[in-house]
Design an enzyme around this catalytic site. Structure first.
Site, PDB file in Angstrom:
ATOM      1  N   ASP A 100       0.952  -1.063   0.038  1.00  0.00           N
ATOM      2  CA  ASP A 100      -0.009  -0.087   0.065  1.00  0.00           C
ATOM      3  C   ASP A 100       0.846   1.304   0.008  1.00  0.00           C
ATOM      4  O   ASP A 100       1.519   1.306   0.960  1.00  0.00           O
ATOM      5  CB  ASP A 100      -0.758   0.038   1.273  1.00  0.00           C
ATOM      6  N   ASP A 203      -2.958   4.581  -2.415  1.00  0.00           N
ATOM      7  CA  ASP A 203      -4.100   5.377  -1.310  1.00  0.00           C
ATOM      8  C   ASP A 203      -4.402   6.413  -2.154  1.00  0.00           C
ATOM      9  O   ASP A 203      -3.521   7.450  -2.527  1.00  0.00           O
ATOM     10  CB  ASP A 203      -3.464   5.476  -0.148  1.00  0.00           C
ATOM     11  N   GLU A 262      -6.819   3.358  -5.296  1.00  0.00           N
ATOM     12  CA  GLU A 262      -7.964   3.701  -4.546  1.00  0.00           C
ATOM     13  C   GLU A 262      -8.645   5.134  -4.977  1.00  0.00           C
ATOM     14  O   GLU A 262      -8.005   6.064  -4.873  1.00  0.00           O
ATOM     15  CB  GLU A 262      -7.716   3.699  -3.070  1.00  0.00           C
ATOM     16  N   HIS A 323     -10.784  -2.109   4.852  1.00  0.00           N
ATOM     17  CA  HIS A 323     -10.534  -1.582   6.223  1.00  0.00           C
ATOM     18  C   HIS A 323     -11.331  -0.289   6.333  1.00  0.00           C
ATOM     19  O   HIS A 323     -11.086   0.431   7.568  1.00  0.00           O
ATOM     20  CB  HIS A 323      -8.949  -1.369   6.485  1.00  0.00           C
ATOM     21  N   ASP A 324     -12.095   0.269   5.596  1.00  0.00           N
ATOM     22  CA  ASP A 324     -12.695   1.484   5.737  1.00  0.00           C
ATOM     23  C   ASP A 324     -14.286   1.620   5.773  1.00  0.00           C
ATOM     24  O   ASP A 324     -14.848   2.472   6.159  1.00  0.00           O
ATOM     25  CB  ASP A 324     -12.385   2.315   4.379  1.00  0.00           C
TER      26      ASP A 324
HETATM   27  C1  GLC Z   1      -7.609   5.990   2.261  1.00  0.00           C
HETATM   28  C2  GLC Z   1      -7.257   4.717   3.303  1.00  0.00           C
HETATM   29  C3  GLC Z   1      -7.838   5.045   4.426  1.00  0.00           C
HETATM   30  C4  GLC Z   1      -6.972   6.515   5.002  1.00  0.00           C
HETATM   31  C5  GLC Z   1      -7.090   7.512   4.094  1.00  0.00           C
HETATM   32  C6  GLC Z   1      -5.909   8.592   4.029  1.00  0.00           C
HETATM   33  O1  GLC Z   1      -9.074   6.156   2.182  1.00  0.00           O
HETATM   34  O2  GLC Z   1      -7.839   3.590   2.768  1.00  0.00           O
HETATM   35  O3  GLC Z   1      -7.694   4.205   5.458  1.00  0.00           O
HETATM   36  O4  GLC Z   1      -7.606   6.843   6.193  1.00  0.00           O
HETATM   37  O5  GLC Z   1      -6.808   6.996   2.790  1.00  0.00           O
HETATM   38  O6  GLC Z   1      -4.855   7.925   3.988  1.00  0.00           O
END
Ligand code: GLC
Length: 535
Positions: A100, A203, A262, A323-324
């Protein structure tokens, strides 16, 4: 298996949240040694790659998503030598490693930011986004908001300017318009690819660039200040197209590397625009499954919408959990019933696209409920009592019924689900009808049947409230997937030739002593997931 097997296309990727998977050194926090010790479990499950949520050094303002060194490993997880061991343990079992990369922002404790904020004239001042305030410096430079709550600009006393952060104020955004930053970021890819890493999850990549003129966002109705803006100027800027092309060409210098983005705040159309040849290999479209309610018609629409928007040469991906978000078990109010989860698992693992699993999904882990004093997630703390925190889906993996579930020998960093003595890997391994064994069977079927991996997707007549049926077909075989989303028995008129063919049942979660087809009708038991191959 055909010899054009390509791991990120044919395989299944398993996301590990390292803090919560397995504690190898007895400090209550998961680590790399722990993951290595469970590598046989992962191989036996039948996954093809592991995506590790961030393992770089981090003060954990956002649990690893605030990075203080892109080229290191946090000591709570291990060190570089242990990471190399993990890569070889995985590769030795045919499992790839996806890291990641959080390149939109760093931690405020990253040495670059410490230098950058030290003076207006520091060499790294331009590495972050610093602006003078409006109205003689008293007001923030513009109206941009942080998605984690409050304004996106933080005033810094020492130099009298504001810095920009889309997430917490401990996560200052990097300035990708600075050529040194840009070059440094490209080197991060090379550094890990040289170390044997197979792929990267980016990310919030579509946030790297912000409007060069820092214009105010237009407004719209919404609940939180962040939702009351159209994010025209703080995300998805045209400059992103050059970045995705550059990242792809760096990775194309290596064999079989992969990058998945993402996409943050993006609809299916925008998400689709980032993937394909010369761009990212794939980008997450959270509207395809995660944000879709339990309804076969809505799932089919979402799948077809994504297929329509993606360039033909692009490859879709599908995900039910991460995880979100609240786990699907909670979203669909599964209670203790795992039969519904077999339907969603069968959907995920028989679609045309790479499936992503999230640790614990295979045993149907439920979200934990945290009281105010137990909240760990900064989002949960900020918005309390509004339950938007993300701790629920991050509880320790449930391995056994021993104290601390076999995850650790001491109290874990986040509490365990109280149901772990019943719901764990050990107990489900022994039960032939468990969700775990159903996932294993699905993974095996997907591996054994090219049609399930590469075949075309042919939707069949469906009942938008109850049944979804489709075919996956290649030159050699035809596989029919019939999913009943309802608790009751359901039937579906299929007609055509389908009911006249002879079919072998490859997998079902129900008793199939009765024939599936009767006089042109497909008849399914409540929450049945049935997979058949034409004889
Ligand atoms: C992404 C991650 C999340 C994080 C955010 C800031 O959305 O999946 O867990 O808090 O980015 O890095």
């Amino acid at each position: 298996m055909k010899n054009d097997w390509l791991w990120w296309k044919d395989g299944v990727i398993y996301q590990i949240y390292p803090r919560s998977f397995m504690d190898g050194n007895g400090d209550g926090v998961g680590d790399l040694m722990g993951i290595i010790s469970r590598m046989d479990y992962l191989a036996d499950l039948g996954i093809d790659a592991i995506w590790l949520s961030p393992i770089n050094p981090s003060p954990d303002a956002d649990f690893g998503y605030d990075v203080a060194d892109y080229l290191g490993i946090d000591s709570k997880y291990g060190d570089l030598a242990l990471f190399d061991q993990l890569v070889s343990a995985a590769h030795g079992r045919g499992i790839r490693i996806v890291l990641d990369l959080v390149l939109n922002h760093t931690s405020e404790e990253h040495p670059w930011f410490i230098e950058s904020r030290s003076s207006l004239h520091n060499d790294r001042r331009g590495w972050y986004i610093w602006r003078d305030g409006r109205d003689g410096g008293k007001k923030p430079p513009n109206d941009w908001q942080s998605v984690f709550g409050g304004g996106a600009w933080e005033y810094d006393e020492r130099t009298g300017q504001y810095y920009y952060h889309m997430f917490t104020r401990q996560q200052p955004d990097l300035n990708w318009r600075n050529p040194q930053v840009y070059a440094e970021m490209m080197n991060v890819f090379r550094y890990w690819a040289d170390r044997g890493v197979d792929g990267f999850r980016l990310d919030v990549f579509n946030n790297y660039f912000k409007d060069a003129q820092f214009r105010d966002n237009p407004t719209k109705p919404g609940i939180r200040p962040f939702d009351r803006q159209v994010h025209r100027y703080d995300t998805n800027q045209p400059e992103m197209m050059r970045v995705v092309a550059d990242i792809r060409s760096v990775l194309d210098e290596y064999p079989e590397r992969y990058v998945v983005g993402e996409t943050f705040l993006a609809n299916t159309k925008i998400t689709a625009s980032y993937s394909g040849p010369g761009k990212l290999h794939a980008a997450f479209d959270f509207y395809s499954l995660i944000k879709t309610p339990w309804n076969p018609g809505r799932y089919l629409n979402a799948i077809q919408h994504q297929d329509k928007e993606l360039p033909v040469e692009a490859w879709p991906i599908y995900v039910l959990n991460n995880h979100d978000n609240r786990r699907i078990t909670t979203r669909i109010r599964a209670g203790e019933d795992d039969e519904k989860l077999k339907v969603s698992a069968a959907l995920l693992l028989t679609l045309r696209g790479t499936p992503f699993l999230y640790y614990g999904e295979e045993i149907g882990m439920r979200d934990i409920h945290v009281s105010r004093s137990e909240i760990q997630d900064p989002v949960g703390k900020r918005y309390w009592p509004i339950p938007v925190g993300r701790d629920g889906c991050r509880s320790p993996m449930q391995w056994t019924d021993e104290p601390y579930s076999g995850f650790s020998t001491v109290e874990p960093w986040l509490k365990l689900h109280p149901g772990y003595p019943d719901r764990n890997v050990e107990s489900q391994s022994k039960n032939p009808n468990s969700l775990l064994n159903f996932y294993k069977s699905l993974l095996r079927l997907r591996r054994e049947n090219n049609a399930l991996r590469r075949g075309i997707f042919i939707p069949l007549n469906h009942d938008p409230q109850r049944v979804l049926a489709y075919m996956r077909q290649d030159n050699d075989s035809r596989i029919l997937i019939a999913l009943n989303f309802a608790r009751r028995r359901s039937k579906l008129a299929l007609g055509g030739d389908i009911t006249r063919y002879d079919w072998d049942v490859l997998l079902t979660n129900k008793d199939r002593s009765q024939p599936l087809f009767q006089k042109g009708w497909l008849k399914l038991e409540g929450y049945e997931a049935c997979i058949l191959r034409q004889k």
